[in-house]
Write a protein that holds these residues in place. Structure first.
Motif, PDB file in Angstrom:
ATOM      1  N   LYS A   2      -3.335   8.742   6.076  1.00  0.00           N
ATOM      2  CA  LYS A   2      -2.160   9.516   6.451  1.00  0.00           C
ATOM      3  C   LYS A   2      -1.460  10.112   5.233  1.00  0.00           C
ATOM      4  O   LYS A   2      -1.084  11.293   5.236  1.00  0.00           O
ATOM      5  CB  LYS A   2      -1.182   8.635   7.231  1.00  0.00           C
ATOM      6  N   LYS A   3      -1.281   9.287   4.194  1.00  0.00           N
ATOM      7  CA  LYS A   3      -0.474   9.719   3.054  1.00  0.00           C
ATOM      8  C   LYS A   3      -1.274  10.383   1.941  1.00  0.00           C
ATOM      9  O   LYS A   3      -0.696  11.046   1.078  1.00  0.00           O
ATOM     10  CB  LYS A   3       0.301   8.521   2.499  1.00  0.00           C
ATOM     11  N   SER A   4      -2.587  10.193   1.961  1.00  0.00           N
ATOM     12  CA  SER A   4      -3.438  10.834   0.952  1.00  0.00           C
ATOM     13  C   SER A   4      -4.739  11.260   1.622  1.00  0.00           C
ATOM     14  O   SER A   4      -5.811  10.706   1.360  1.00  0.00           O
ATOM     15  CB  SER A   4      -3.697   9.848  -0.196  1.00  0.00           C
ATOM     16  N   PRO A   5      -4.667  12.230   2.515  1.00  0.00           N
ATOM     17  CA  PRO A   5      -5.810  12.593   3.370  1.00  0.00           C
ATOM     18  C   PRO A   5      -7.055  13.064   2.631  1.00  0.00           C
ATOM     19  O   PRO A   5      -8.153  13.016   3.193  1.00  0.00           O
ATOM     20  CB  PRO A   5      -5.244  13.700   4.270  1.00  0.00           C
ATOM     21  N   ASN A   6      -6.909  13.498   1.403  1.00  0.00           N
ATOM     22  CA  ASN A   6      -8.076  13.969   0.654  1.00  0.00           C
ATOM     23  C   ASN A   6      -8.752  12.859  -0.150  1.00  0.00           C
ATOM     24  O   ASN A   6      -9.727  13.111  -0.857  1.00  0.00           O
ATOM     25  CB  ASN A   6      -7.671  15.103  -0.286  1.00  0.00           C
TER      26      ASN A   6
ATOM     27  N   GLN B 110      -7.399  -2.307   8.612  1.00  0.00           N
ATOM     28  CA  GLN B 110      -7.310  -1.030   9.306  1.00  0.00           C
ATOM     29  C   GLN B 110      -5.987  -0.343   8.998  1.00  0.00           C
ATOM     30  O   GLN B 110      -5.941   0.886   8.811  1.00  0.00           O
ATOM     31  CB  GLN B 110      -7.459  -1.225  10.811  1.00  0.00           C
ATOM     32  N   ALA B 111      -4.911  -1.127   8.926  1.00  0.00           N
ATOM     33  CA  ALA B 111      -3.598  -0.561   8.611  1.00  0.00           C
ATOM     34  C   ALA B 111      -3.588   0.055   7.210  1.00  0.00           C
ATOM     35  O   ALA B 111      -2.998   1.125   7.000  1.00  0.00           O
ATOM     36  CB  ALA B 111      -2.518  -1.642   8.726  1.00  0.00           C
ATOM     37  N   ILE B 112      -4.226  -0.612   6.256  1.00  0.00           N
ATOM     38  CA  ILE B 112      -4.313  -0.076   4.893  1.00  0.00           C
ATOM     39  C   ILE B 112      -5.093   1.237   4.901  1.00  0.00           C
ATOM     40  O   ILE B 112      -4.676   2.233   4.283  1.00  0.00           O
ATOM     41  CB  ILE B 112      -4.973  -1.103   3.954  1.00  0.00           C
ATOM     42  N   ILE B 113      -6.207   1.234   5.596  1.00  0.00           N
ATOM     43  CA  ILE B 113      -7.022   2.455   5.707  1.00  0.00           C
ATOM     44  C   ILE B 113      -6.208   3.585   6.337  1.00  0.00           C
ATOM     45  O   ILE B 113      -6.237   4.734   5.869  1.00  0.00           O
ATOM     46  CB  ILE B 113      -8.298   2.175   6.527  1.00  0.00           C
ATOM     47  N   ASP B 114      -5.462   3.258   7.381  1.00  0.00           N
ATOM     48  CA  ASP B 114      -4.665   4.273   8.083  1.00  0.00           C
ATOM     49  C   ASP B 114      -3.595   4.870   7.173  1.00  0.00           C
ATOM     50  O   ASP B 114      -3.349   6.079   7.203  1.00  0.00           O
ATOM     51  CB  ASP B 114      -4.009   3.659   9.323  1.00  0.00           C
ATOM     52  N   VAL B 115      -2.939   4.027   6.361  1.00  0.00           N
ATOM     53  CA  VAL B 115      -1.908   4.527   5.450  1.00  0.00           C
ATOM     54  C   VAL B 115      -2.514   5.466   4.405  1.00  0.00           C
ATOM     55  O   VAL B 115      -1.961   6.534   4.117  1.00  0.00           O
ATOM     56  CB  VAL B 115      -1.179   3.356   4.751  1.00  0.00           C
ATOM     57  N   VAL B 116      -3.668   5.082   3.867  1.00  0.00           N
ATOM     58  CA  VAL B 116      -4.336   5.938   2.881  1.00  0.00           C
ATOM     59  C   VAL B 116      -4.702   7.276   3.522  1.00  0.00           C
ATOM     60  O   VAL B 116      -4.463   8.342   2.939  1.00  0.00           O
ATOM     61  CB  VAL B 116      -5.592   5.243   2.308  1.00  0.00           C
TER      62      VAL B 116
ATOM     63  N   ILE C 258       0.816  -1.214   0.000  1.00  0.00           N
ATOM     64  CA  ILE C 258       0.000   0.000   0.000  1.00  0.00           C
ATOM     65  C   ILE C 258       0.854   1.271   0.000  1.00  0.00           C
ATOM     66  O   ILE C 258       0.481   2.273  -0.603  1.00  0.00           O
ATOM     67  CB  ILE C 258      -0.987   0.009   1.196  1.00  0.00           C
ATOM     68  N   ASP C 259       2.023   1.233   0.636  1.00  0.00           N
ATOM     69  CA  ASP C 259       2.850   2.446   0.693  1.00  0.00           C
ATOM     70  C   ASP C 259       3.258   2.915  -0.699  1.00  0.00           C
ATOM     71  O   ASP C 259       3.314   4.119  -0.956  1.00  0.00           O
ATOM     72  CB  ASP C 259       4.104   2.184   1.538  1.00  0.00           C
ATOM     73  N   TRP C 260       3.573   1.958  -1.591  1.00  0.00           N
ATOM     74  CA  TRP C 260       3.923   2.366  -2.955  1.00  0.00           C
ATOM     75  C   TRP C 260       2.683   2.807  -3.728  1.00  0.00           C
ATOM     76  O   TRP C 260       2.681   3.848  -4.389  1.00  0.00           O
ATOM     77  CB  TRP C 260       4.599   1.216  -3.708  1.00  0.00           C
ATOM     78  N   VAL C 261       1.624   2.015  -3.629  1.00  0.00           N
ATOM     79  CA  VAL C 261       0.427   2.278  -4.428  1.00  0.00           C
ATOM     80  C   VAL C 261      -0.175   3.642  -4.114  1.00  0.00           C
ATOM     81  O   VAL C 261      -0.602   4.372  -5.007  1.00  0.00           O
ATOM     82  CB  VAL C 261      -0.610   1.162  -4.216  1.00  0.00           C
ATOM     83  N   ILE C 262      -0.203   4.008  -2.846  1.00  0.00           N
ATOM     84  CA  ILE C 262      -0.897   5.245  -2.462  1.00  0.00           C
ATOM     85  C   ILE C 262      -0.125   6.489  -2.889  1.00  0.00           C
ATOM     86  O   ILE C 262      -0.644   7.610  -2.809  1.00  0.00           O
ATOM     87  CB  ILE C 262      -1.179   5.268  -0.942  1.00  0.00           C
ATOM     88  N   LYS C 263       1.099   6.325  -3.386  1.00  0.00           N
ATOM     89  CA  LYS C 263       1.845   7.467  -3.926  1.00  0.00           C
ATOM     90  C   LYS C 263       1.123   8.076  -5.125  1.00  0.00           C
ATOM     91  O   LYS C 263       1.406   9.209  -5.514  1.00  0.00           O
ATOM     92  CB  LYS C 263       3.253   7.036  -4.338  1.00  0.00           C
TER      93      LYS C 263
END
Length: 248
Positions: free
Chosen positions: A163-167, A155-161, A121-126
């Motif tokens: 945090k890194k893409s709040p909009n 929940q961790a996936i949701i949290d990363v999204v 998810i960290d790469w994808v959400i970029k």
């Protein structure tokens, strides 16, 4: 979440399993064993090709907003000759026909688990999508993964999204399991998606395979993966939740 949405969520609380779902269930375990057998090969292929494909899409559509579909074989379009016939591709066709400037990115990987999704998810959400559709969990359930682990990974996936893409607006797609996994497990599995949607105030699709699961004419020979006609129904199910979000 509106009162109407909250009422919709609770309308999908565990009830007696319909004849169609029972039929769907009998096929589900054996087929996943088959599809998961190929999962490592397919996942390696997808993981190697997805970054380049995604970057190419964004490079040529820099002025459009993006809808990222993040899931497993259902999203990937397992078994279809052309994955543009999977529901993400069909949603793209709907958007294009309406002249809406959105690009749909298919980030589905066959055999994917919530742990696998968490790891990428960290790469994808970029890509900072406008809308993020999360469709994972079925493979966890069919492997008997502890529900606490599945819940924590989602929940961790949701949290990363967040945090890194709040909009980014998140849509969570719910899933159900066959009864042979045990009533307590299948009931809690279904409920965990409802709970996550409520806890995080997410847009919610209660059952991604609604009106498709268990219907032979809408599935491939394996009895579980939707065929083209099945994906058309999936696209409509997704569209019902997605369309109101496009206006905002």
């Amino acid at each position: 979440m509106s009162k109407a949405q909250n009422k919709q969520l609770h309308s999908y609380l565990p009830t007696s399993i319909s004849a169609k779902l029972l039929k769907f269930c009998y096929f589900l375990m054996a087929v996943l064993l088959y599809s998961c057998g190929d999962a490592k090969t397919e996942q390696a292929t997808e993981d190697a090709s997805t970054p380049k494909k995604t970057e190419d899409i964004l490079a040529t559509n820099a002025t459009t907003k993006t809808i990222l579909c993040f899931g497993d074989s259902i999203t990937a379009g397992y078994g279809l000759d052309d994955n543009n016939n999977a529901y993400p591709g069909l949603v793209q066709k709907k958007l294009d026909s309406l002249g809406l400037k959105f690009t749909v990115i298919n980030s589905g990987v066959s055999g994917e688990t919530t742990a696998g999704g968490k790891s990428r998810i960290d790469w994808v959400i970029k890509q900072t999508p406008s809308i993020f559709l999360l469709e994972l969990g079925a493979n966890d359930g069919l492997r008997g993964v502890a529900l606490s682990e599945t819940r924590a990974n989602l929940q961790a996936i949701i949290d990363v999204v967040r945090k890194k893409s709040p909009n980014t607006t998140i849509i969570l797609a719910g899933m159900q399991l066959p009864p042979n996994m045990g009533l307590a497990y299948t009931t809690e599995f279904k409920q965990l998606f409802i709970d996550l949607a409520e806890k995080n105030t997410l847009e919610f699709i209660p059952f991604i395979l609604k009106d498709v699961g268990g219907i032979a004419a809408l599935n491939q020979k394996d009895g579980i993966h939707p065929n083209i006609e099945g994906h058309k129904i999936l696209a409509n199910t997704v569209w019902d939740v997605l369309q109101p979000l496009l206006k905002s």
